[in-house]
Design a protein around this motif. Structure first.
Motif, PDB file in Angstrom:
ATOM      1  N   ASP A  54      38.711  52.928  31.523  1.00  0.00           N
ATOM      2  CA  ASP A  54      39.964  53.325  32.178  1.00  0.00           C
ATOM      3  C   ASP A  54      39.757  53.907  33.570  1.00  0.00           C
ATOM      4  O   ASP A  54      40.707  54.309  34.223  1.00  0.00           O
ATOM      5  CB  ASP A  54      40.770  54.283  31.290  1.00  0.00           C
ATOM      6  CG  ASP A  54      39.975  55.513  30.924  1.00  0.00           C
ATOM      7  OD1 ASP A  54      38.875  55.697  31.479  1.00  0.00           O
ATOM      8  OD2 ASP A  54      40.458  56.305  30.075  1.00  0.00           O
ATOM      9  N   TYR A  55      38.487  53.953  34.042  1.00  0.00           N
ATOM     10  CA  TYR A  55      38.284  54.481  35.403  1.00  0.00           C
ATOM     11  C   TYR A  55      38.791  53.486  36.441  1.00  0.00           C
ATOM     12  O   TYR A  55      39.000  53.847  37.589  1.00  0.00           O
ATOM     13  CB  TYR A  55      36.807  54.867  35.632  1.00  0.00           C
ATOM     14  CG  TYR A  55      35.868  53.698  35.795  1.00  0.00           C
ATOM     15  CD1 TYR A  55      35.359  53.019  34.689  1.00  0.00           C
ATOM     16  CD2 TYR A  55      35.490  53.254  37.062  1.00  0.00           C
ATOM     17  CE1 TYR A  55      34.508  51.937  34.845  1.00  0.00           C
ATOM     18  CE2 TYR A  55      34.628  52.177  37.226  1.00  0.00           C
ATOM     19  CZ  TYR A  55      34.146  51.521  36.105  1.00  0.00           C
ATOM     20  OH  TYR A  55      33.303  50.443  36.260  1.00  0.00           O
ATOM     21  N   ILE A  56      38.974  52.214  36.021  1.00  0.00           N
ATOM     22  CA  ILE A  56      39.731  51.243  36.823  1.00  0.00           C
ATOM     23  C   ILE A  56      41.044  51.087  36.051  1.00  0.00           C
ATOM     24  O   ILE A  56      41.054  50.512  34.952  1.00  0.00           O
ATOM     25  CB  ILE A  56      38.985  49.898  36.922  1.00  0.00           C
ATOM     26  CG1 ILE A  56      37.623  50.089  37.607  1.00  0.00           C
ATOM     27  CG2 ILE A  56      39.830  48.854  37.665  1.00  0.00           C
ATOM     28  CD1 ILE A  56      36.674  48.905  37.490  1.00  0.00           C
ATOM     29  N   ILE A  90      35.642  39.707  35.174  1.00  0.00           N
ATOM     30  CA  ILE A  90      34.226  39.477  34.878  1.00  0.00           C
ATOM     31  C   ILE A  90      33.390  40.748  35.061  1.00  0.00           C
ATOM     32  O   ILE A  90      32.378  40.932  34.410  1.00  0.00           O
ATOM     33  CB  ILE A  90      33.688  38.328  35.772  1.00  0.00           C
ATOM     34  CG1 ILE A  90      32.281  37.900  35.377  1.00  0.00           C
ATOM     35  CG2 ILE A  90      33.722  38.707  37.240  1.00  0.00           C
ATOM     36  CD1 ILE A  90      31.823  36.593  36.051  1.00  0.00           C
ATOM     37  N   GLN A  91      33.830  41.599  35.984  1.00  0.00           N
ATOM     38  CA  GLN A  91      33.135  42.864  36.299  1.00  0.00           C
ATOM     39  C   GLN A  91      31.643  42.653  36.527  1.00  0.00           C
ATOM     40  O   GLN A  91      31.263  41.745  37.230  1.00  0.00           O
ATOM     41  CB  GLN A  91      33.457  43.912  35.220  1.00  0.00           C
ATOM     42  CG  GLN A  91      34.935  44.301  35.217  1.00  0.00           C
ATOM     43  CD  GLN A  91      35.392  44.944  36.527  1.00  0.00           C
ATOM     44  OE1 GLN A  91      34.588  45.445  37.319  1.00  0.00           O
ATOM     45  NE2 GLN A  91      36.689  44.914  36.806  1.00  0.00           N
ATOM     46  N   SER A  92      30.819  43.455  35.889  1.00  0.00           N
ATOM     47  CA  SER A  92      29.390  43.456  36.249  1.00  0.00           C
ATOM     48  C   SER A  92      28.653  42.169  35.892  1.00  0.00           C
ATOM     49  O   SER A  92      27.521  41.977  36.341  1.00  0.00           O
ATOM     50  CB  SER A  92      28.683  44.625  35.582  1.00  0.00           C
ATOM     51  OG  SER A  92      28.994  45.819  36.246  1.00  0.00           O
ATOM     52  N   ILE A  93      29.273  41.305  35.094  1.00  0.00           N
ATOM     53  CA  ILE A  93      28.582  40.044  34.781  1.00  0.00           C
ATOM     54  C   ILE A  93      28.427  39.220  36.065  1.00  0.00           C
ATOM     55  O   ILE A  93      27.475  38.444  36.221  1.00  0.00           O
ATOM     56  CB  ILE A  93      29.338  39.265  33.675  1.00  0.00           C
ATOM     57  CG1 ILE A  93      29.394  40.119  32.402  1.00  0.00           C
ATOM     58  CG2 ILE A  93      28.677  37.919  33.396  1.00  0.00           C
ATOM     59  CD1 ILE A  93      30.324  39.588  31.325  1.00  0.00           C
ATOM     60  N   SER A 192      43.811  47.353  41.776  1.00  0.00           N
ATOM     61  CA  SER A 192      43.556  48.596  41.050  1.00  0.00           C
ATOM     62  C   SER A 192      42.162  49.142  41.382  1.00  0.00           C
ATOM     63  O   SER A 192      41.979  50.336  41.636  1.00  0.00           O
ATOM     64  CB  SER A 192      43.687  48.297  39.551  1.00  0.00           C
ATOM     65  OG  SER A 192      43.438  49.411  38.773  1.00  0.00           O
ATOM     66  N   GLU A 193      41.181  48.250  41.395  1.00  0.00           N
ATOM     67  CA  GLU A 193      39.805  48.700  41.674  1.00  0.00           C
ATOM     68  C   GLU A 193      39.648  49.077  43.150  1.00  0.00           C
ATOM     69  O   GLU A 193      38.964  50.065  43.466  1.00  0.00           O
ATOM     70  CB  GLU A 193      38.806  47.605  41.262  1.00  0.00           C
ATOM     71  CG  GLU A 193      37.370  48.079  41.377  1.00  0.00           C
ATOM     72  CD  GLU A 193      36.346  47.244  40.604  1.00  0.00           C
ATOM     73  OE1 GLU A 193      36.732  46.459  39.723  1.00  0.00           O
ATOM     74  OE2 GLU A 193      35.155  47.420  40.887  1.00  0.00           O
ATOM     75  N   SER A 194      40.292  48.331  44.046  1.00  0.00           N
ATOM     76  CA  SER A 194      40.199  48.668  45.479  1.00  0.00           C
ATOM     77  C   SER A 194      40.809  50.038  45.754  1.00  0.00           C
ATOM     78  O   SER A 194      40.322  50.789  46.605  1.00  0.00           O
ATOM     79  CB  SER A 194      40.947  47.629  46.331  1.00  0.00           C
ATOM     80  OG  SER A 194      40.378  46.364  46.149  1.00  0.00           O
ATOM     81  N   LEU A 223      33.828  42.714  49.067  1.00  0.00           N
ATOM     82  CA  LEU A 223      33.498  41.435  48.414  1.00  0.00           C
ATOM     83  C   LEU A 223      32.965  41.672  47.005  1.00  0.00           C
ATOM     84  O   LEU A 223      33.241  40.904  46.081  1.00  0.00           O
ATOM     85  CB  LEU A 223      32.479  40.654  49.254  1.00  0.00           C
ATOM     86  CG  LEU A 223      33.041  40.099  50.573  1.00  0.00           C
ATOM     87  CD1 LEU A 223      31.922  39.500  51.416  1.00  0.00           C
ATOM     88  CD2 LEU A 223      34.123  39.050  50.305  1.00  0.00           C
ATOM     89  N   TYR A 224      32.218  42.745  46.837  1.00  0.00           N
ATOM     90  CA  TYR A 224      31.724  43.108  45.499  1.00  0.00           C
ATOM     91  C   TYR A 224      32.911  43.391  44.567  1.00  0.00           C
ATOM     92  O   TYR A 224      32.948  42.936  43.420  1.00  0.00           O
ATOM     93  CB  TYR A 224      30.808  44.337  45.617  1.00  0.00           C
ATOM     94  CG  TYR A 224      30.568  45.035  44.310  1.00  0.00           C
ATOM     95  CD1 TYR A 224      29.626  44.551  43.409  1.00  0.00           C
ATOM     96  CD2 TYR A 224      31.309  46.168  43.946  1.00  0.00           C
ATOM     97  CE1 TYR A 224      29.421  45.174  42.185  1.00  0.00           C
ATOM     98  CE2 TYR A 224      31.111  46.791  42.739  1.00  0.00           C
ATOM     99  CZ  TYR A 224      30.169  46.296  41.857  1.00  0.00           C
ATOM    100  OH  TYR A 224      29.980  46.904  40.648  1.00  0.00           O
ATOM    101  N   THR A 225      33.905  44.115  45.078  1.00  0.00           N
ATOM    102  CA  THR A 225      35.088  44.443  44.269  1.00  0.00           C
ATOM    103  C   THR A 225      35.840  43.164  43.891  1.00  0.00           C
ATOM    104  O   THR A 225      36.299  43.004  42.761  1.00  0.00           O
ATOM    105  CB  THR A 225      36.011  45.401  45.051  1.00  0.00           C
ATOM    106  OG1 THR A 225      35.227  46.520  45.468  1.00  0.00           O
ATOM    107  CG2 THR A 225      37.170  45.897  44.206  1.00  0.00           C
TER     108      THR A 225
HETATM  109  O1  DON Z   1      31.772  48.751  40.141  1.00  0.00           O
HETATM  110  C1  DON Z   1      32.280  48.952  39.043  1.00  0.00           C
HETATM  111  O2  DON Z   1      32.338  50.064  38.555  1.00  0.00           O
HETATM  112  C2  DON Z   1      32.854  47.780  38.299  1.00  0.00           C
HETATM  113  N1  DON Z   1      33.418  46.825  39.221  1.00  0.00           N
HETATM  114  C3  DON Z   1      31.805  47.065  37.483  1.00  0.00           C
HETATM  115  C4  DON Z   1      31.105  47.958  36.506  1.00  0.00           C
HETATM  116  C5  DON Z   1      30.614  47.277  35.304  1.00  0.00           C
HETATM  117  O3  DON Z   1      31.109  46.283  34.840  1.00  0.00           O
HETATM  118  C6  DON Z   1      29.549  47.990  34.613  1.00  0.00           C
HETATM  119  N2  DON Z   1      29.362  47.383  33.348  1.00  0.00           N
HETATM  120  N3  DON Z   1      29.011  47.587  32.313  1.00  0.00           N
END
Ligand code: DON
Length: 343
Positions: A54-56, A90-93, A192-194, A223-225
């Protein structure tokens, strides 16, 4: 099989063996693969452990009951159970595929030299980890890796291109090739993440200050986001995993996405750092290079045998999907997927 053994076995038996062999999972047939997938789905569907990230904020709104499993074998067949169509971010994948893209373009030594390939032993967004391994590039070997945020943002900054859009087209293009279809960004997650990624901005600025990023850390963080917000379903992720399982060639489309010689390096970093603080425990139980994302996906690779992915948003304390870990371990064990256990 040669003609002598074919005639000794008889046509029916030879055909049966040919069918078994083409499933691509050792001596397992396609029916065995489907049975293992169905059994894991039934076993873990009711598992109610963990909590959505939920931090995003957008991730907290995803249906926690979403559960999909997919396995892709050497012949490009896809075995599924549950919901393999609904997309999550997809996040960290994505970190795996951007690392792979840099390695493809600039060689295995590029990532090792600039970022490092060592586990940090810290959480994925740790700032203390940056301080702990801080090395001005050129004066020592950095001990970071491209699967934690500081290393991943740095890897994104290494993708070449004269404009942000050019870099983005390469990043999304590589993901598309690995997945075998055109993916797009989930705009609600990206926004939301930005809006809430101040910590990653701080990490980007530090990585510039310490020489891992050469210029424009803001572009690298953006770009990472964006790459973390790419929408994928369990099927997409399994095809992406299978591209790594079969020497960089997507077995569904037949496209060579990554040179076979570069795949072992990518898998090595996944094995040591793919599930963050729990990477050792995961490897101990499964032997599979894998990568998790806080959107609820996990991919895992049984080299030469299968690529597997599960999507299920509730995470454990380390940030890894609970159902995904359990289902992948169960299916891989049923199929003899652990490379360390092969005879
Ligand atoms: O930077 C972040 O916090 C997220 N975009 C990705 C983090 C993530 O998926 C870590 N995974 N287990």
């Amino acid at each position: 099989m040669n003609t002598i053994s074919r005639s000794m076995l008889g046509v029916a038996a030879a055909a049966a063996i040919a069918t078994l062999a083409t499933s691509g999972v050792g001596a397992q047939s396609g029916a065995d693969v489907q049975k293992a997938v169905d059994a894991a789905y039934a076993k873990f569907r009711g598992l109610q452990e963990g909590k959505n990230a939920d931090y995003i904020p957008a991730l907290a709104k995803v249906d926690p009951n979403l559960f999909g499993i997919a396995v892709v074998t050497a012949d490009g067949k896809v075995y599924t159970a549950g919901d393999v169509k609904t997309e999550v971010s997809i996040q960290s994948i994505s970190k795996v595929f951007t690392m792979a893209q840099v390695i493809q373009e600039q060689g295995l030594e590029s990532i090792e030299g600039r970022i490092g390939v060592d586990a940090t032993g810290a959480r994925f967004n740790s700032i203390i980890a940056i301080e702990g391994v801080r090395t001005v590039v050129g004066t020592g070997a950095p001990e970071m890796n491209p699967l934690v945020n500081p290393g991943a943002i740095s890897a994104t900054s290494m993708v070449t291109g004269t404009t942000a859009d050019q870099v983005w087209q390469k990043i999304i293009g590589f993901h598309n090739d690995a997945a075998g279809r055109n993916l797009s960004v989930l705009q609600d997650v990206y926004k939301s993440e930005s809006d809430t990624n101040q910590r990653n901005q701080a990490i980007g600025a530090l990585m510039l200050a310490y020489g891992y990023i050469k210029a424009n850390w803001q572009q690298a963080v953006d770009l990472y986001t964006r790459q973390c917000s790419i929408g994928v379903n369990a099927r997409d992720l399994a095809v992406m995993a299978s591209t790594l399982a079969f020497a960089g060639k997507n077995p569904v489309t037949g496209k060579q996405v990554l040179d076979g010689s570069k795949v072992p390096g990518v898998l090595a970093v996944m094995a040591t750092a793919g599930l963050y603080d729990d990477s050792g425990k995961w490897l101990y139980h499964t032997g599979l290079p894998a990568k998790s994302g806080v959107g609820g996906g996990i991919i895992a690779v049984s080299p030469g045998r299968f690529g597997i992915a599960v999507v299920s948003p509730p995470l454990d304390d380390a940030g890894n999907s609970v159902r995904a870990q359990r289902a992948i371990a169960e299916i891989s064990n049923a199929l003899g997927g652990n490379p360390y256990g092969r005879r």
